[in-house]
Design a protein around this motif. Structure first.
Motif, mmCIF file in Angstrom:
data_model
loop_
_atom_site.group_PDB
_atom_site.id
_atom_site.type_symbol
_atom_site.label_atom_id
_atom_site.label_comp_id
_atom_site.label_asym_id
_atom_site.label_seq_id
_atom_site.Cartn_x
_atom_site.Cartn_y
_atom_site.Cartn_z
ATOM 1 N N ARG A 35 0.826 -1.215 0.000
ATOM 2 C CA ARG A 35 0.000 0.000 0.000
ATOM 3 C C ARG A 35 0.858 1.263 0.000
ATOM 4 O O ARG A 35 0.506 2.273 -0.613
ATOM 5 C CB ARG A 35 -0.937 0.002 1.211
ATOM 6 N N LEU A 36 2.004 1.212 0.699
ATOM 7 C CA LEU A 36 2.872 2.387 0.799
ATOM 8 C C LEU A 36 3.735 2.607 -0.436
ATOM 9 O O LEU A 36 4.248 3.710 -0.636
ATOM 10 C CB LEU A 36 3.789 2.247 2.021
ATOM 11 N N SER A 37 3.901 1.595 -1.255
ATOM 12 C CA SER A 37 4.821 1.686 -2.389
ATOM 13 C C SER A 37 4.442 2.792 -3.373
ATOM 14 O O SER A 37 5.320 3.399 -3.991
ATOM 15 C CB SER A 37 4.920 0.346 -3.112
ATOM 16 N N LYS A 38 3.169 3.082 -3.515
ATOM 17 C CA LYS A 38 2.778 4.145 -4.447
ATOM 18 C C LYS A 38 3.213 5.525 -3.970
ATOM 19 O O LYS A 38 3.186 6.486 -4.721
ATOM 20 C CB LYS A 38 1.277 4.108 -4.727
ATOM 21 N N TYR A 39 3.645 5.632 -2.716
ATOM 22 C CA TYR A 39 4.152 6.889 -2.164
ATOM 23 C C TYR A 39 5.673 6.858 -2.006
ATOM 24 O O TYR A 39 6.239 7.714 -1.320
ATOM 25 C CB TYR A 39 3.517 7.167 -0.797
ATOM 26 N N ASP A 40 6.340 5.858 -2.614
ATOM 27 C CA ASP A 40 7.794 5.667 -2.459
ATOM 28 C C ASP A 40 8.192 5.559 -0.994
ATOM 29 O O ASP A 40 9.151 6.178 -0.532
ATOM 30 C CB ASP A 40 8.578 6.807 -3.127
ATOM 31 N N PHE A 41 7.440 4.780 -0.273
ATOM 32 C CA PHE A 41 7.623 4.636 1.168
ATOM 33 C C PHE A 41 7.609 3.154 1.498
ATOM 34 O O PHE A 41 6.845 2.391 0.899
ATOM 35 C CB PHE A 41 6.452 5.329 1.883
ATOM 36 N N SER A 42 8.450 2.727 2.428
ATOM 37 C CA SER A 42 8.430 1.330 2.867
ATOM 38 C C SER A 42 8.859 1.240 4.322
ATOM 39 O O SER A 42 9.418 2.178 4.887
ATOM 40 C CB SER A 42 9.320 0.458 1.986
ATOM 41 N N VAL A 43 8.585 0.079 4.899
ATOM 42 C CA VAL A 43 8.878 -0.166 6.304
ATOM 43 C C VAL A 43 9.646 -1.474 6.411
ATOM 44 O O VAL A 43 9.305 -2.464 5.762
ATOM 45 C CB VAL A 43 7.570 -0.271 7.123
ATOM 46 N N PHE A 44 10.695 -1.465 7.209
ATOM 47 C CA PHE A 44 11.455 -2.672 7.500
ATOM 48 C C PHE A 44 11.453 -2.877 9.007
ATOM 49 O O PHE A 44 11.811 -1.961 9.748
ATOM 50 C CB PHE A 44 12.896 -2.545 6.990
ATOM 51 N N LEU A 45 11.044 -4.048 9.453
ATOM 52 C CA LEU A 45 11.051 -4.359 10.879
ATOM 53 C C LEU A 45 12.184 -5.324 11.180
ATOM 54 O O LEU A 45 12.384 -6.307 10.459
ATOM 55 C CB LEU A 45 9.731 -5.012 11.306
ATOM 56 N N THR A 46 12.912 -5.037 12.239
ATOM 57 C CA THR A 46 13.965 -5.951 12.663
ATOM 58 C C THR A 46 13.321 -7.209 13.248
ATOM 59 O O THR A 46 12.138 -7.194 13.618
ATOM 60 C CB THR A 46 14.860 -5.292 13.733
ATOM 61 N N PRO A 47 14.077 -8.283 13.342
ATOM 62 C CA PRO A 47 13.524 -9.511 13.940
ATOM 63 C C PRO A 47 12.959 -9.301 15.350
ATOM 64 O O PRO A 47 11.931 -9.877 15.698
ATOM 65 C CB PRO A 47 14.719 -10.471 13.949
ATOM 66 N N SER A 48 13.601 -8.453 16.141
ATOM 67 C CA SER A 48 13.078 -8.214 17.492
ATOM 68 C C SER A 48 11.755 -7.457 17.457
ATOM 69 O O SER A 48 10.867 -7.689 18.287
ATOM 70 C CB SER A 48 14.101 -7.486 18.363
ATOM 71 N N ALA A 49 11.580 -6.564 16.492
ATOM 72 C CA ALA A 49 10.307 -5.844 16.352
ATOM 73 C C ALA A 49 9.202 -6.799 15.906
ATOM 74 O O ALA A 49 8.077 -6.736 16.408
ATOM 75 C CB ALA A 49 10.453 -4.699 15.357
#
Length: 105
Positions: A35-49
């Motif tokens: 959903r965020l890709s159309k805004y050139d935005f992304s999220v990466f979560l670490t394994p602990s998150a």
């Protein structure tokens, strides 16, 4: 009699374990990133998150709480950064002092 005719099979469901909850978190984050890709935005979560989100919502209701958990814990971090930037961003979110925070972008 009608009920008995319709329930001729019993399905047993096994409880979801922690590893499966983590996979569900990853799937939900993937959907969020789509959903965020159309805004050139992304999220990466670490394994602990990921583990934090999964373990905090393991309960008798199954995985239904995970999507809500992401809305409550991740969406505010995204909106705060999204409103401040016009460039392509990948937020790295980690667990710091038992709280999810942006650690790098």
């Amino acid at each position: 009699p009608e009920f008995i005719n319709r329930s001729d099979r019993i399905l047993n469901f096994n409880a979801i374990d922690g590893q499966n909850f983590e996979k569900i978190v990853e799937i939900e984050i993937k959907k969020l990133n789509e959903r965020l890709s159309k805004y050139d935005f992304s999220v990466f979560l670490t394994p602990s998150a990921i583990e934090f989100l999964a373990l905090n919502y393991m309960n008798e209701y199954g995985a239904r709480g995970i999507a809500r958990s992401i809305r409550v814990n991740i969406d505010p971090l995204i909106s705060k950064t999204f409103n401040q930037s016009q460039e392509k961003i990948c937020l790295k979110i980690d667990l710091v002092s038992n709280k999810l925070l942006i650690v790098d972008s």
